[in-house]
Design an enzyme around this catalytic site. Structure first.
Site, PDB file in Angstrom:
ATOM      1  N   SER A 149      47.300  28.488  23.007  1.00 45.11           N
ATOM      2  CA  SER A 149      46.563  27.333  23.506  1.00 45.11           C
ATOM      3  C   SER A 149      47.240  26.045  23.081  1.00 45.11           C
ATOM      4  O   SER A 149      47.744  25.932  21.957  1.00 45.11           O
ATOM      5  CB  SER A 149      45.130  27.357  22.953  1.00 45.11           C
ATOM      6  N   TYR A 168      39.055  26.369  16.116  1.00 49.42           N
ATOM      7  CA  TYR A 168      39.787  27.095  17.152  1.00 49.42           C
ATOM      8  C   TYR A 168      41.239  26.610  17.212  1.00 49.42           C
ATOM      9  O   TYR A 168      42.178  27.410  17.197  1.00 49.42           O
ATOM     10  CB  TYR A 168      39.104  26.893  18.506  1.00 49.42           C
ATOM     11  N   LYS A 172      44.551  28.716  16.301  1.00 48.84           N
ATOM     12  CA  LYS A 172      45.501  28.980  17.379  1.00 48.84           C
ATOM     13  C   LYS A 172      46.888  28.438  17.019  1.00 48.84           C
ATOM     14  O   LYS A 172      47.909  28.995  17.441  1.00 48.84           O
ATOM     15  CB  LYS A 172      45.017  28.379  18.693  1.00 48.84           C
TER      16      LYS A 172
END
Length: 271
Positions: A149, A168, A172
């Protein structure tokens, strides 16, 4: 006969990987899910495919033994080899995905989210690659693809001013480094190990549950930041996103190993 393992394919992008790859009778497709019985989208999709070339395996990526068992099952079916491993699993909890580092009710809640996200987004790919590596070494293409991502890339976060999706994004970013570390470790064996972004994909049609209404304004705020920083951005349908990804996966080789490939919409080199 090319063989693929999709780790996390019950819905969304993973489900579309399974569908598109299985349309070719030349491919053998393995897919892991946390709960086979509850994977209704996958079961329905598999039942409508023209070939019986999808093998559904039950394995939670936070359960090391379950992942090892899945790799052993793949070995039995494939004869001990695997060509492409695609790690698509990710922790995407609506209550946490939109939060910044200052948005948690307590430090304990923040710690817990880091622990759980790290298990899926960082340790998950590590244990999965380790479990499937003996099969990949016997494969013909030796490709490992981690679905990453832009949220884990510093330049993107700075350009979008993206304080949200903090845990997140941080995990990532670590996942992107996992790909680079394996690339360095396996470069003398002819492996290609990359992290690649699918882009801004609308997977709402296969949500396991609807997004809480209270999160919609937060999501819209983040979307406005994306559109402000990248005016040409548009949500992709899973079919288009996976078509792009499969073209990329087919064309990469050892020279690309260790890289992160952003989605076309977010590729700053083309802006």
């Amino acid at each position: 006969m090319p063989s693929y393992a999709i780790i996390g394919g019950s819905r969304g992008i993973g489900l579309e990987f399974v569908r598109q790859l299985a349309l070719s009778g030349e491919n053998t497709v393995f897919v892991t899910v946390r709960n086979k019985q509850k994977s209704t989208y996958l079961l329905d999709t598999a039942s409508k495919l023209p070939h019986k070339n999808v093998h559904i395996l039950e394995a939670d990526v936070v359960d090391n033994q379950a992942i090892k068992n899945a790799a052993a099952d793949v070995a039995k079916i494939s004869g001990g080899s695997l060509d492409v491993l695609i790690y698509n699993a990710a922790r995407l909890e609506f209550d946490n995905i939109l939060r910044g580092l200052l948005d948690y009710e307590s430090e304990e809640k923040l710690d817990e989210e880091f622990i759980q996200s790290s298990k899926v987004n960082v340790l998950g790919p590590i244990h999965t690659v380790n479990a499937f590596l003996p099969l990949l070494r016997e494969g013909t293409t030796k490709k490992i693809v981690l679905i990453g991502s832009e949220g884990g890339e510093r330049d993107f976060v700075r350009r979008v001013h993206l304080s949200e999706t903090a845990v997140y994004g941080i995990t990532k970013a670590a996942e992107n480094m996992v790909a680079t570390k394996y690339a360095a470790e396996l470069e003398n064996e002819g492996f290609t190990v990359v992290a690649v972004s699918p882009g801004f994909v609308d997977v709402s049609s296969t949500y396991s549950e609807p997004a809480p209404e209270g999160n919609i304004p937060k999501f819209n705020t983040i979307a406005k930041k994306f559109y402000g920083a990248f005016p040409k951005t548009r949500p992709l349908a899973p079919q288009e996103a996976v078509e792009r990804l499969l073209v990329y996966i087919a064309n990469i080789g050892p020279a690309d190993s260790g890289s992160f490939k952003p989605s076309l919409e977010f590729d700053t080199s083309t802006q």
